[in-house]
Design an enzyme around this catalytic site. Sequence first.
Site, PDB file in Angstrom:
ATOM      1  N   ASP A  38    -130.094 -38.938 -54.767  1.00 37.92           N
ATOM      2  CA  ASP A  38    -129.272 -38.705 -55.967  1.00 37.92           C
ATOM      3  C   ASP A  38    -128.465 -39.948 -56.362  1.00 37.92           C
ATOM      4  O   ASP A  38    -127.665 -39.902 -57.300  1.00 37.92           O
ATOM      5  CB  ASP A  38    -128.347 -37.496 -55.771  1.00 37.92           C
ATOM      6  CG  ASP A  38    -127.258 -37.747 -54.728  1.00 37.92           C
ATOM      7  OD1 ASP A  38    -127.290 -38.813 -54.055  1.00 37.92           O
ATOM      8  OD2 ASP A  38    -126.375 -36.885 -54.563  1.00 37.92           O
ATOM      9  N   ASP A 111    -110.617 -39.877 -42.461  1.00 36.70           N
ATOM     10  CA  ASP A 111    -109.546 -40.284 -43.360  1.00 36.70           C
ATOM     11  C   ASP A 111    -108.646 -39.073 -43.593  1.00 36.70           C
ATOM     12  O   ASP A 111    -109.144 -37.985 -43.888  1.00 36.70           O
ATOM     13  CB  ASP A 111    -110.152 -40.759 -44.686  1.00 36.70           C
ATOM     14  CG  ASP A 111    -109.449 -41.979 -45.245  1.00 36.70           C
ATOM     15  OD1 ASP A 111    -108.226 -41.912 -45.431  1.00 36.70           O
ATOM     16  OD2 ASP A 111    -110.131 -42.993 -45.495  1.00 36.70           O
ATOM     17  N   ASP A 221    -103.999 -42.211 -44.840  1.00 36.37           N
ATOM     18  CA  ASP A 221    -103.869 -42.846 -46.144  1.00 36.37           C
ATOM     19  C   ASP A 221    -102.404 -42.905 -46.602  1.00 36.37           C
ATOM     20  O   ASP A 221    -101.720 -41.874 -46.616  1.00 36.37           O
ATOM     21  CB  ASP A 221    -104.685 -42.013 -47.143  1.00 36.37           C
ATOM     22  CG  ASP A 221    -104.909 -42.699 -48.467  1.00 36.37           C
ATOM     23  OD1 ASP A 221    -105.620 -43.704 -48.497  1.00 36.37           O
ATOM     24  OD2 ASP A 221    -104.367 -42.207 -49.483  1.00 36.37           O
ATOM     25  N   GLU A 280    -102.098 -46.276 -42.490  1.00 33.91           N
ATOM     26  CA  GLU A 280    -102.269 -47.217 -43.605  1.00 33.91           C
ATOM     27  C   GLU A 280    -100.937 -47.287 -44.328  1.00 33.91           C
ATOM     28  O   GLU A 280    -100.424 -46.279 -44.812  1.00 33.91           O
ATOM     29  CB  GLU A 280    -103.355 -46.747 -44.577  1.00 33.91           C
ATOM     30  CG  GLU A 280    -103.716 -47.856 -45.571  1.00 33.91           C
ATOM     31  CD  GLU A 280    -103.928 -47.409 -47.007  1.00 33.91           C
ATOM     32  OE1 GLU A 280    -104.544 -48.165 -47.766  1.00 33.91           O
ATOM     33  OE2 GLU A 280    -103.443 -46.322 -47.406  1.00 33.91           O
ATOM     34  N   HIS A 353    -112.485 -50.945 -48.557  1.00 35.91           N
ATOM     35  CA  HIS A 353    -113.008 -50.429 -49.830  1.00 35.91           C
ATOM     36  C   HIS A 353    -112.044 -50.663 -50.992  1.00 35.91           C
ATOM     37  O   HIS A 353    -112.377 -50.331 -52.124  1.00 35.91           O
ATOM     38  CB  HIS A 353    -113.295 -48.935 -49.677  1.00 35.91           C
ATOM     39  CG  HIS A 353    -112.048 -48.148 -49.443  1.00 35.91           C
ATOM     40  ND1 HIS A 353    -111.295 -48.272 -48.275  1.00 35.91           N
ATOM     41  CD2 HIS A 353    -111.383 -47.270 -50.219  1.00 35.91           C
ATOM     42  CE1 HIS A 353    -110.241 -47.490 -48.380  1.00 35.91           C
ATOM     43  NE2 HIS A 353    -110.265 -46.866 -49.535  1.00 35.91           N
ATOM     44  N   ASP A 354    -110.845 -51.165 -50.707  1.00 36.35           N
ATOM     45  CA  ASP A 354    -109.868 -51.452 -51.767  1.00 36.35           C
ATOM     46  C   ASP A 354    -109.737 -52.948 -52.040  1.00 36.35           C
ATOM     47  O   ASP A 354    -108.903 -53.357 -52.851  1.00 36.35           O
ATOM     48  CB  ASP A 354    -108.472 -50.942 -51.373  1.00 36.35           C
ATOM     49  CG  ASP A 354    -108.397 -49.438 -51.235  1.00 36.35           C
ATOM     50  OD1 ASP A 354    -109.162 -48.736 -51.923  1.00 36.35           O
ATOM     51  OD2 ASP A 354    -107.568 -48.973 -50.434  1.00 36.35           O
TER      52      ASP A 354
HETATM   53  O1  TEU Z   1    -104.917 -47.053 -50.839  1.00 37.63           O
HETATM   54  C1  TEU Z   1    -103.572 -47.340 -50.781  1.00 37.63           C
HETATM   55  C2  TEU Z   1    -103.020 -48.400 -51.650  1.00 37.63           C
HETATM   56  O2  TEU Z   1    -101.850 -48.373 -51.939  1.00 37.63           O
HETATM   57  C3  TEU Z   1    -103.800 -49.487 -52.238  1.00 37.63           C
HETATM   58  O3  TEU Z   1    -104.616 -50.148 -51.417  1.00 37.63           O
HETATM   59  C4  TEU Z   1    -104.303 -49.042 -53.588  1.00 37.63           C
HETATM   60  O4  TEU Z   1    -105.113 -47.944 -53.579  1.00 37.63           O
HETATM   61  C5  TEU Z   1    -104.962 -50.026 -54.447  1.00 37.63           C
HETATM   62  O5  TEU Z   1    -105.899 -50.765 -53.824  1.00 37.63           O
HETATM   63  C6  TEU Z   1    -103.918 -50.709 -55.256  1.00 37.63           C
HETATM   64  O6  TEU Z   1    -104.372 -51.801 -55.912  1.00 37.63           O
HETATM   65  C7  TEU Z   1    -105.354 -45.816 -50.383  1.00 37.63           C
HETATM   66  C8  TEU Z   1    -106.864 -45.755 -50.383  1.00 37.63           C
HETATM   67  O7  TEU Z   1    -107.362 -46.701 -49.484  1.00 37.63           O
HETATM   68  C9  TEU Z   1    -107.359 -45.962 -51.783  1.00 37.63           C
HETATM   69  O8  TEU Z   1    -108.748 -46.047 -51.865  1.00 37.63           O
HETATM   70  C10 TEU Z   1    -106.843 -44.828 -52.618  1.00 37.63           C
HETATM   71  O9  TEU Z   1    -107.167 -45.045 -53.961  1.00 37.63           O
HETATM   72  C11 TEU Z   1    -105.335 -44.648 -52.478  1.00 37.63           C
HETATM   73  O10 TEU Z   1    -104.851 -44.750 -51.160  1.00 37.63           O
HETATM   74  C12 TEU Z   1    -104.929 -43.286 -52.963  1.00 37.63           C
HETATM   75  O11 TEU Z   1    -105.367 -42.308 -52.079  1.00 37.63           O
END
Ligand code: TEU
Length: 586
Positions: A38, A111, A221, A280, A353-354
């Site tokens: 998918d 997570d 998170d 985190e 991933h951020d």
């Molecule tokens: O991210 C926390 C965060 O404050 C940052 O890294 C932010 O999401 C972003 O990159 C700001 O530019 C965590 C997760 O890792 C992220 O993927 C989520 O979007 C966020 O929390 C909300 O749950």
Amino acid sequence: MTVEQPTEESVEAPARDWFKSAVVYQIYPRSFADSSGDGIGDLRGIISKLDYLQRLGVDVVWLSPIYTSPQDDNGYDISDYRDVDPLFGTLEDLQELTDGLHARGMKLVMDLVVNHTSDEHPWFVESRSSKDNPKRDWYWWRPPREVAGDGGGVQGAAPNNWGSVFSGPAWEFDQATGEYYLHIFSRKQPDLNWENPEVRAAVYEMMNWWLDRGVDGFRMDVINFISKDTALPDGPIAAGMLYGDGSPFFIGGPRIHEFLQEMHREVFADRPGPLLTVGEMPGVTVDQAVLFTDPERAEVDMVFQFEHVALDQEDGNKWRPKKLKLTDLKHSLGRWQTGLAERGWNSLYWGNHDQARAVSRFGNDGQYRELSAKMLAGILHLHRGTPYVYQGEELGMTNMTFGAISDYRDIEVLNHHREATTHLGHTDAEVLAALAPLNRDNARTPVQWDASRHAGFTTGSPWIAVNPNANHINAAAQVDDPDSVYSFYRQVIALRHSEPVVSHGDFTMLLPRDEHVYAFVRSLPDTQLLVLGNFSGQDQEVALDGADVPVAWGSAVLILGNYPAEPSVPRLHLRPWELKVFRAGR
Ligand code: TEU
């Protein structure tokens, strides 16, 4: 003769410290491997790659959210904490994944996203249904602020001036009950009210449910956002911004330590373990991190902090990228090493991933891609702390070149683009150029398994484009090549397992003012490592001052490097992006 009996303390210590010699691998399921066709990665895709992970040598897999979710923020908006989203599979698939990891000696960390839920979570659906619903107080509801003349209840009358992390205000007005709710992230991610003991009990019960099913811990998170200043005061508005910064009132709030200690008591304290808890914590300071991770205080095992990934931006604004100075990077990482030397523990990472891709951001993703990817791996993993490998980093995957805004998928990018072009007067071209280097979709393109169509990620149509460089950067080309980036990661990971000085040694930064060479020493009484990395495309002579260096490096053995051994090259000469690791001692 009296034989000293081991104390309870000394028997328990190695088990309690297991994560110091562990390496974590992060999977972002949507982009890892798709078994169903998918176009979205899934649990059975992960199950098909377990041997790949085992061969890499990692100890723990951290799985980004797979729970039921409307996917507004790719699963960080959860509508059912106790089920798997059909996009990713079923609870049975998850059990098979857990068992498959355990059978191979790896652990599974889930997570835990409990600063907020989805607005489609039954808790929030109930909460918003009426002002006197028993779950009303599970979220942050506030009446409109009276603004002269508007009578309240309209846009602009939000309870305070905070902006959301994903652009726009942090408050959403609810017509039905005439109040606003707080959402630090998207409007589909309402913040849970941790002041309410029922909320906390519900979260702990859910965590216990997962641990009873055999998962080995949680990456939590934005866990330092859960305690807020209940007065919710306005925040400062920075130049060029539309909204106030609420973070002084929700980062490390007044009850944060109390909440984490309570969570530890209610969830972790009576379990035999070994389990892993990672907080985190954007914006956490070194001093706070010591408190969060001091084992005596029983809060979390380690923090995951963000200081070093904000150094290549003006004022910590990722849409205003600037060139990274190596001296700033060393100063920051070095400060965390020193600050947690006696008590506490930190995570080590270049990407997740951020974040943008490590080799594109800190290395060189052109001519020196492989060399710099290996050098970065060596530098990071030989610090004190627990290293994280983000999927594809072990292949030297790079940032993506996206074209139009329609190529992007991330809510953060899409919202920012809309706000900047409609309210801030920037052109489409300006916004696209500014967001290219650091946007989160850079790291979310599919893992490149082979050179076939869609990089072997899916037989369908991928949810986000595959990087065209998959034709030469891919796992199939690397797993059996002893000189590949993947094989280098295997070596570096194995070194943490075999060398106590890597997991437990002291850390001393050298050459803090050098803009090209990253140099440090790790030491235990009987072993020392000297680690040298060239962060430039030019040759460098390492000017080690005898006073800095505690041992005779002349006779130390080169145990790791990213160039073939070349006797004619002087020991302290570094070629472009070269890494050298010397070992002295027993
Ligand atoms: O991210 C926390 C965060 O404050 C940052 O890294 C932010 O999401 C972003 O990159 C700001 O530019 C965590 C997760 O890792 C992220 O993927 C989520 O979007 C966020 O929390 C909300 O749950």
